[in-house]
Scaffold this motif. Sequence first.
Motif, PDB file in Angstrom:
ATOM      1  N   ASN A  80      -0.844  11.623  -1.475  1.00 49.92           N
ATOM      2  CA  ASN A  80      -2.080  11.111  -2.137  1.00 49.92           C
ATOM      3  C   ASN A  80      -2.191  11.350  -3.734  1.00 49.92           C
ATOM      4  O   ASN A  80      -2.742  10.492  -4.220  1.00 49.92           O
ATOM      5  CB  ASN A  80      -3.365  11.474  -1.099  1.00 49.92           C
ATOM      6  CG  ASN A  80      -3.455  10.962   0.131  1.00 49.92           C
ATOM      7  OD1 ASN A  80      -2.778   9.882   0.329  1.00 49.92           O
ATOM      8  ND2 ASN A  80      -4.457  11.582   0.784  1.00 49.92           N
TER       9      ASN A  80
ATOM     10  N   TRP B   5       0.157  14.934   3.454  1.00 47.94           N
ATOM     11  CA  TRP B   5      -0.817  13.940   3.212  1.00 47.94           C
ATOM     12  C   TRP B   5      -1.420  13.966   1.840  1.00 47.94           C
ATOM     13  O   TRP B   5      -1.602  13.171   1.159  1.00 47.94           O
ATOM     14  CB  TRP B   5      -1.692  13.823   4.345  1.00 47.94           C
ATOM     15  CG  TRP B   5      -2.749  12.863   4.484  1.00 47.94           C
ATOM     16  CD1 TRP B   5      -2.453  11.469   4.490  1.00 47.94           C
ATOM     17  CD2 TRP B   5      -4.120  12.766   3.813  1.00 47.94           C
ATOM     18  NE1 TRP B   5      -3.784  10.880   4.323  1.00 47.94           N
ATOM     19  CE2 TRP B   5      -4.734  11.465   3.662  1.00 47.94           C
ATOM     20  CE3 TRP B   5      -4.813  13.924   3.633  1.00 47.94           C
ATOM     21  CZ2 TRP B   5      -6.331  11.554   3.447  1.00 47.94           C
ATOM     22  CZ3 TRP B   5      -6.163  13.975   3.315  1.00 47.94           C
ATOM     23  CH2 TRP B   5      -6.784  12.683   3.111  1.00 47.94           C
TER      24      TRP B   5
ATOM     25  N   ASN C 210      -9.321  14.759   6.756  1.00 49.39           N
ATOM     26  CA  ASN C 210      -8.783  13.725   7.365  1.00 49.39           C
ATOM     27  C   ASN C 210      -8.252  14.244   8.811  1.00 49.39           C
ATOM     28  O   ASN C 210      -7.233  14.800   9.127  1.00 49.39           O
ATOM     29  CB  ASN C 210      -7.565  13.225   6.747  1.00 49.39           C
ATOM     30  CG  ASN C 210      -6.704  12.092   7.655  1.00 49.39           C
ATOM     31  OD1 ASN C 210      -6.972  11.759   8.444  1.00 49.39           O
ATOM     32  ND2 ASN C 210      -5.537  11.751   6.984  1.00 49.39           N
TER      33      ASN C 210
ATOM     34  N   THR D 113       0.160   6.723   3.987  1.00 45.67           N
ATOM     35  CA  THR D 113       0.751   8.143   4.174  1.00 45.67           C
ATOM     36  C   THR D 113       0.429   8.358   5.533  1.00 45.67           C
ATOM     37  O   THR D 113       0.980   9.230   6.395  1.00 45.67           O
ATOM     38  CB  THR D 113       0.104   9.049   2.791  1.00 45.67           C
ATOM     39  OG1 THR D 113      -1.352   8.896   2.895  1.00 45.67           O
ATOM     40  CG2 THR D 113       0.725   8.399   1.948  1.00 45.67           C
ATOM     41  N   ARG D 114      -0.916   8.359   5.882  1.00 44.80           N
ATOM     42  CA  ARG D 114      -1.434   8.543   7.384  1.00 44.80           C
ATOM     43  C   ARG D 114      -0.540   8.245   8.609  1.00 44.80           C
ATOM     44  O   ARG D 114      -0.086   9.052   9.324  1.00 44.80           O
ATOM     45  CB  ARG D 114      -2.953   8.287   7.617  1.00 44.80           C
ATOM     46  CG  ARG D 114      -3.444   8.647   8.877  1.00 44.80           C
ATOM     47  CD  ARG D 114      -4.833   8.200   9.039  1.00 44.80           C
ATOM     48  NE  ARG D 114      -5.182   6.758   8.904  1.00 44.80           N
ATOM     49  CZ  ARG D 114      -4.730   5.824   9.977  1.00 44.80           C
ATOM     50  NH1 ARG D 114      -4.434   6.458  11.231  1.00 44.80           N
ATOM     51  NH2 ARG D 114      -4.923   4.446   9.830  1.00 44.80           N
TER      52      ARG D 114
ATOM     53  N   THR E  70      -3.489   6.066   1.084  1.00 43.90           N
ATOM     54  CA  THR E  70      -4.035   6.911   2.002  1.00 43.90           C
ATOM     55  C   THR E  70      -3.505   6.563   3.316  1.00 43.90           C
ATOM     56  O   THR E  70      -3.302   7.262   4.115  1.00 43.90           O
ATOM     57  CB  THR E  70      -5.533   7.133   1.697  1.00 43.90           C
ATOM     58  OG1 THR E  70      -5.927   7.691   0.635  1.00 43.90           O
ATOM     59  CG2 THR E  70      -6.027   8.099   2.751  1.00 43.90           C
ATOM     60  N   ASP E  71      -4.079   5.281   3.761  1.00 44.25           N
ATOM     61  CA  ASP E  71      -3.849   4.847   5.270  1.00 44.25           C
ATOM     62  C   ASP E  71      -2.325   4.926   5.404  1.00 44.25           C
ATOM     63  O   ASP E  71      -1.926   5.192   6.368  1.00 44.25           O
ATOM     64  CB  ASP E  71      -4.518   3.565   5.421  1.00 44.25           C
ATOM     65  CG  ASP E  71      -4.840   3.231   6.881  1.00 44.25           C
ATOM     66  OD1 ASP E  71      -5.230   4.130   7.389  1.00 44.25           O
ATOM     67  OD2 ASP E  71      -4.415   2.084   7.255  1.00 44.25           O
TER      68      ASP E  71
END
Length: 373
Positions: free
Chosen positions: A49, A45, A249, A58-59, A55-56
């Motif tokens: 980034n 992650w 995270n 890849t999460r 970000t969301d």
Amino acid sequence: MAASAMRMSRLAFPTEAGLWLRSQRWDLTFITLSVILVPFPYLAWLALNTFGFNTDLTRNVINGLVALAVGGPHMYCTFTRTMLDRDFIEKRPAFARSTIAIPLIVITLALFNLELLLTVFFFWASLHVLHQIVFIIGVYDKKRRDTLSLPSRVIDYAVVLTSLYPIAAYRLTISRDLLIGTNDLGKSIPEFLKQPLFFYLAAATFGLAFVLFIAKTIKEYREGSLHVPKAVFILVTTITSFIVPSLGNLDTAFQGMNTWHSFQYLALTWYINRIRIEKGEMHALSIVKRVSQAGAARSYYLLMVGFTVGTVAVGALIFVVLRFGAAMSVSASFDRAYYISVLSFLWMHYYHDHFLFTQPQAMLNVPAAALAA
């Protein structure tokens, strides 16, 4: 010098017939040293980034990959010991029927209170992971040749069961940033539970348990009675569980714990099924019995992956219904479809394991054929 040599001899790692769950190589590979899997989701992650990916996004990608690779397969292999085994259903019909309530609860919460659904999920998942650790410790204890005192067992369990919560309690009560993805778990927790006192209690309880565990370990080492495989496993687990909640995270951080937990669980369940076959205790569907035979571990894993892919199809169907039938936004439809399809089966898996984890005897009195396979 002679006493020291004798003590070290008794502390030497035992053979396959000794204190290991199965063997030194198997335990270290699948149970203890597989802890190296924990940082990979979080590092992936961070790397994505760094290269500028959303970000969301890849999460969610990492969550999906972990679910497909180990999370989903470990969830479904539970049912090879429960719902896919006619002997289990015949002996515990009420327990089997009560499982139906779980998807109904998940669907209701997903549609009307997603934060509460995720709050329950977060805490139940942490208890489930800890229960598996307690199960492993219990099997190690039953393989001892001597009787372990009650205070010693309490200390072992206490240090594991409290290790996950000090930093999580800090983030809930003081920093107020207990987020899973974009969802604030604190919204579903009563205000009186967010007082700093609960952090201090969690930290003090863990601190005391950890000090007692170290003191007990030193004492057992000096006496020559230290159960080395178990002690190493507890120490590795405790340190990892304590550190993970400190990462930024939490969603991806706990995917690391999930990866390790799931990897352990896949190995444990396949081995238990091997033992059941050798004992003549397995009455599952023929396909389950075939993939549980010696040399069929890859087929066993691929079958569980197949069940996981089926969950993806169910989730896609739910997404279509919510997006176009209920006119929800893409984001809301995706989140609810994901959690309904995944948590319905995952919570059934938790529910069944609270029963299965009370049976350490499943890994005892192992037939030679299962041990050697």
